[in-house]
Scaffold this motif. Sequence first.
Motif, PDB file in Angstrom:
ATOM      1  N   GLY A 152       1.262  -1.336  -0.288  1.00  0.00           N
ATOM      2  CA  GLY A 152       0.119  -0.266  -0.012  1.00  0.00           C
ATOM      3  C   GLY A 152       0.480   1.995   0.259  1.00  0.00           C
ATOM      4  N   THR A 153       2.456   0.987   0.026  1.00  0.00           N
ATOM      5  CA  THR A 153       3.040   2.273  -0.029  1.00  0.00           C
ATOM      6  C   THR A 153       3.061   3.399  -1.186  1.00  0.00           C
ATOM      7  OG1 THR A 153       4.631   1.156   1.474  1.00  0.00           O
ATOM      8  CG2 THR A 153       5.647   3.070   0.533  1.00  0.00           C
ATOM      9  N   CYS A 154       2.961   2.742  -2.219  1.00  0.00           N
ATOM     10  CA  CYS A 154       2.389   3.763  -3.747  1.00  0.00           C
ATOM     11  C   CYS A 154       0.918   3.773  -4.247  1.00  0.00           C
ATOM     12  CB  CYS A 154       3.301   2.580  -4.760  1.00  0.00           C
ATOM     13  SG  CYS A 154       2.448   1.573  -5.333  1.00  0.00           S
ATOM     14  N   VAL A 155       0.446   3.348  -3.394  1.00  0.00           N
ATOM     15  CA  VAL A 155      -1.216   3.852  -3.358  1.00  0.00           C
ATOM     16  C   VAL A 155      -1.718   5.462  -4.270  1.00  0.00           C
ATOM     17  CG1 VAL A 155      -3.283   3.661  -2.815  1.00  0.00           C
ATOM     18  CG2 VAL A 155      -2.449   1.828  -2.028  1.00  0.00           C
ATOM     19  N   THR A 156      -1.198   5.203  -5.007  1.00  0.00           N
ATOM     20  CA  THR A 156      -1.846   6.833  -5.262  1.00  0.00           C
ATOM     21  C   THR A 156      -3.210   7.262  -6.520  1.00  0.00           C
ATOM     22  OG1 THR A 156       0.285   7.031  -6.441  1.00  0.00           O
ATOM     23  CG2 THR A 156      -1.420   8.473  -7.362  1.00  0.00           C
ATOM     24  N   GLN A 161      -8.118   4.571  -6.910  1.00  0.00           N
ATOM     25  CA  GLN A 161      -6.822   4.731  -6.307  1.00  0.00           C
ATOM     26  C   GLN A 161      -5.804   3.510  -7.074  1.00  0.00           C
ATOM     27  OE1 GLN A 161      -6.621   4.927  -2.071  1.00  0.00           O
ATOM     28  NE2 GLN A 161      -7.883   3.419  -2.004  1.00  0.00           N
ATOM     29  N   LEU A 162      -4.553   3.410  -7.228  1.00  0.00           N
ATOM     30  CA  LEU A 162      -4.348   2.375  -8.025  1.00  0.00           C
ATOM     31  C   LEU A 162      -2.847   2.247  -6.820  1.00  0.00           C
ATOM     32  CD1 LEU A 162      -3.151   3.105 -11.551  1.00  0.00           C
ATOM     33  CD2 LEU A 162      -3.771   4.063 -10.091  1.00  0.00           C
ATOM     34  N   CYS A 163      -2.825   1.238  -7.140  1.00  0.00           N
ATOM     35  CA  CYS A 163      -0.911   0.497  -6.637  1.00  0.00           C
ATOM     36  C   CYS A 163      -0.324   1.005  -8.106  1.00  0.00           C
ATOM     37  CB  CYS A 163      -1.304  -0.300  -6.310  1.00  0.00           C
ATOM     38  SG  CYS A 163      -2.073  -1.251  -4.226  1.00  0.00           S
ATOM     39  N   ILE A 164       0.268   1.766  -7.815  1.00  0.00           N
ATOM     40  CA  ILE A 164       0.986   2.435  -9.375  1.00  0.00           C
ATOM     41  C   ILE A 164       2.595   1.074  -9.204  1.00  0.00           C
ATOM     42  CG2 ILE A 164       0.642   4.870  -9.043  1.00  0.00           C
ATOM     43  CD1 ILE A 164       3.190   4.992  -7.784  1.00  0.00           C
ATOM     44  N   CYS A 165       3.168   0.187  -8.690  1.00  0.00           N
ATOM     45  CA  CYS A 165       4.187  -0.227  -8.565  1.00  0.00           C
ATOM     46  C   CYS A 165       3.515  -1.617  -9.819  1.00  0.00           C
ATOM     47  CB  CYS A 165       4.109  -0.869  -8.071  1.00  0.00           C
ATOM     48  SG  CYS A 165       3.471  -1.817  -6.415  1.00  0.00           S
ATOM     49  N   VAL A 166       2.391  -1.908  -9.874  1.00  0.00           N
ATOM     50  CA  VAL A 166       1.775  -2.858 -10.427  1.00  0.00           C
ATOM     51  C   VAL A 166       0.466  -3.098 -11.567  1.00  0.00           C
ATOM     52  CG1 VAL A 166       2.775  -4.434  -9.265  1.00  0.00           C
ATOM     53  CG2 VAL A 166       0.544  -3.829  -8.801  1.00  0.00           C
ATOM     54  N   SER A 167      -0.332  -1.846 -11.241  1.00  0.00           N
ATOM     55  CA  SER A 167      -1.576  -2.271 -12.022  1.00  0.00           C
ATOM     56  C   SER A 167      -0.849  -0.787 -12.910  1.00  0.00           C
ATOM     57  CB  SER A 167      -2.433  -1.258 -10.953  1.00  0.00           C
ATOM     58  OG  SER A 167      -2.719  -2.049  -9.720  1.00  0.00           O
ATOM     59  N   ARG A 168      -2.345  -1.108 -14.196  1.00  0.00           N
ATOM     60  CA  ARG A 168      -1.753   0.122 -15.094  1.00  0.00           C
ATOM     61  C   ARG A 168      -2.834   0.657 -15.807  1.00  0.00           C
ATOM     62  NH1 ARG A 168       2.681  -1.930 -17.826  1.00  0.00           N
ATOM     63  NH2 ARG A 168       2.145  -0.938 -19.144  1.00  0.00           N
ATOM     64  N   ALA A 169      -2.929   1.128 -16.792  1.00  0.00           N
ATOM     65  CA  ALA A 169      -4.284   1.700 -17.518  1.00  0.00           C
ATOM     66  C   ALA A 169      -4.842   0.581 -17.822  1.00  0.00           C
ATOM     67  CB  ALA A 169      -3.973   2.753 -18.855  1.00  0.00           C
ATOM     68  N   GLY A 212      -7.516   0.636 -23.839  1.00  0.00           N
ATOM     69  CA  GLY A 212      -8.613   0.584 -24.900  1.00  0.00           C
ATOM     70  C   GLY A 212      -9.000   2.135 -24.030  1.00  0.00           C
ATOM     71  N   ALA A 213      -9.238   1.979 -22.650  1.00  0.00           N
ATOM     72  CA  ALA A 213      -9.739   3.089 -22.273  1.00  0.00           C
ATOM     73  C   ALA A 213      -9.335   4.696 -22.389  1.00  0.00           C
ATOM     74  CB  ALA A 213     -10.109   2.278 -20.371  1.00  0.00           C
ATOM     75  N   GLY A 214      -8.372   5.104 -22.768  1.00  0.00           N
ATOM     76  CA  GLY A 214      -7.555   6.106 -23.013  1.00  0.00           C
ATOM     77  C   GLY A 214      -6.549   6.425 -22.001  1.00  0.00           C
ATOM     78  N   PRO A 215      -6.452   8.321 -21.912  1.00  0.00           N
ATOM     79  CA  PRO A 215      -4.539   8.062 -21.094  1.00  0.00           C
ATOM     80  C   PRO A 215      -5.324   7.901 -19.079  1.00  0.00           C
ATOM     81  CG  PRO A 215      -5.679   9.997 -22.581  1.00  0.00           C
ATOM     82  CD  PRO A 215      -6.560   9.031 -22.897  1.00  0.00           C
ATOM     83  N   LEU A 216      -4.128   7.431 -18.577  1.00  0.00           N
ATOM     84  CA  LEU A 216      -4.623   8.026 -17.237  1.00  0.00           C
ATOM     85  C   LEU A 216      -3.903   8.817 -16.796  1.00  0.00           C
ATOM     86  CD1 LEU A 216      -6.053   5.037 -14.874  1.00  0.00           C
ATOM     87  CD2 LEU A 216      -3.299   4.450 -14.954  1.00  0.00           C
ATOM     88  N   ARG A 217      -4.098   9.595 -15.977  1.00  0.00           N
ATOM     89  CA  ARG A 217      -4.377  10.775 -15.126  1.00  0.00           C
ATOM     90  C   ARG A 217      -4.649  10.426 -13.475  1.00  0.00           C
ATOM     91  NH1 ARG A 217      -7.257  15.577 -15.551  1.00  0.00           N
ATOM     92  NH2 ARG A 217      -5.914  16.432 -15.635  1.00  0.00           N
ATOM     93  N   LEU A 218      -3.129  10.976 -13.285  1.00  0.00           N
ATOM     94  CA  LEU A 218      -2.817  10.393 -11.622  1.00  0.00           C
ATOM     95  C   LEU A 218      -2.280  11.904 -11.016  1.00  0.00           C
ATOM     96  CD1 LEU A 218      -0.674   7.447 -12.080  1.00  0.00           C
ATOM     97  CD2 LEU A 218      -3.296   7.312 -12.041  1.00  0.00           C
ATOM     98  N   ASP A 219      -2.919  11.944  -9.996  1.00  0.00           N
ATOM     99  CA  ASP A 219      -2.395  12.455  -8.879  1.00  0.00           C
ATOM    100  C   ASP A 219      -1.225  12.491  -8.527  1.00  0.00           C
ATOM    101  OD1 ASP A 219      -2.524  15.318  -7.224  1.00  0.00           O
ATOM    102  OD2 ASP A 219      -3.898  14.505  -5.672  1.00  0.00           O
ATOM    103  N   LEU A 220       0.138  12.617  -9.017  1.00  0.00           N
ATOM    104  CA  LEU A 220       1.062  13.418  -8.762  1.00  0.00           C
ATOM    105  C   LEU A 220       1.891  14.603  -9.580  1.00  0.00           C
ATOM    106  CD1 LEU A 220       3.009   9.837  -9.389  1.00  0.00           C
ATOM    107  CD2 LEU A 220       2.991  10.268  -6.904  1.00  0.00           C
TER     108      LEU A 220
END
Length: 310
Positions: free
Chosen positions: A263-267, A291-299, A302-310
């Motif tokens: 859970g450290t990288c949850v964004t 939210q998602l875990c950016i160490c393993v999860s992806r977009a 076909g759903a378009g760009p993923l915009r993250l609060d970083l």
Amino acid sequence: MLVRIRERRIEAQDVVSLVLECGDGAELPPWQAGAHIDLKISDDVVRQYSLCSLPAQRDCWRLGVLRQPEGRGGSEAVFALAEGALVEVSAPRNNFALVEAQRYLFVAGGIGITPVLPMIHAADTAGADWRLVYGGRSRKAMAFTQELAGYGDRVELLPEDERGLIDLAAALAWCDDNTLVYACGPEAMLHAIETAMIDHAAALHLERFTPKAQGEGLADEPFEVEFVASGLTRTVPAGTSILSVAEQEGLPVFSSCEQGTCGTCVTAIVSGRADHRDSLLSQAERESNEQLCICVSRAEPGAGPLRLDL
């Protein structure tokens, strides 16, 4: 934060407990049952361990450590720490919080007993009805059994070499509509509980030490990610994580396990859909797409760009 190992005890075969304290005698940060910390042995060795003391004990924290010779070397390094050694730890994080309920079933396998210890104390103190089913390879490999003996017949010990594997159907038969189930242990056990409780998933709370199987044929294609707070848009190549791309750009990201369990990288997700590949978020949390875990999860493909609060 640097802490000192006040005490090291053998708790069972290949299991030690480490009691940590501040070197200057100050109180440690507060925490609640289910919390864990990162323990940093070196720049390359960081491991997560559940706190298994009591939250009211602010002068020390206790960890239970299983030696795993077949692992990546982290447990061996932690297992070798001696009393008086200084180690760096993180503040407590809790992805396995104990929700208030009238009734609990706790299921622990092996070293999975560690987060459960403060939970049963909290449930007992609150006057809740509860039961613990605790399995292990053998009695001599099961840690903290003397401590658990004080709870009497609320605790059922099931050494595999004496009584076989945990009978999950029998354990779950004790539950009613007001019962929450908390489980921690080997992946095979957790998968079996998830399967058995598929129609009652809201009542089930799990903590994993290792990633769960994600299935065959997962798409791994390049996708666009926008780091909204930083004003950057980058392509995440196939075989590369969002975390790696963010680190390459010098963004303020934090990580530990890099396996989707801690859970450290949850964004936070600003917009877009995630293809969740973690072993942490609940099905409801995945469906909320917040939210998602950016160490393993992806977009999501076909759903378009993923915009993250970083």
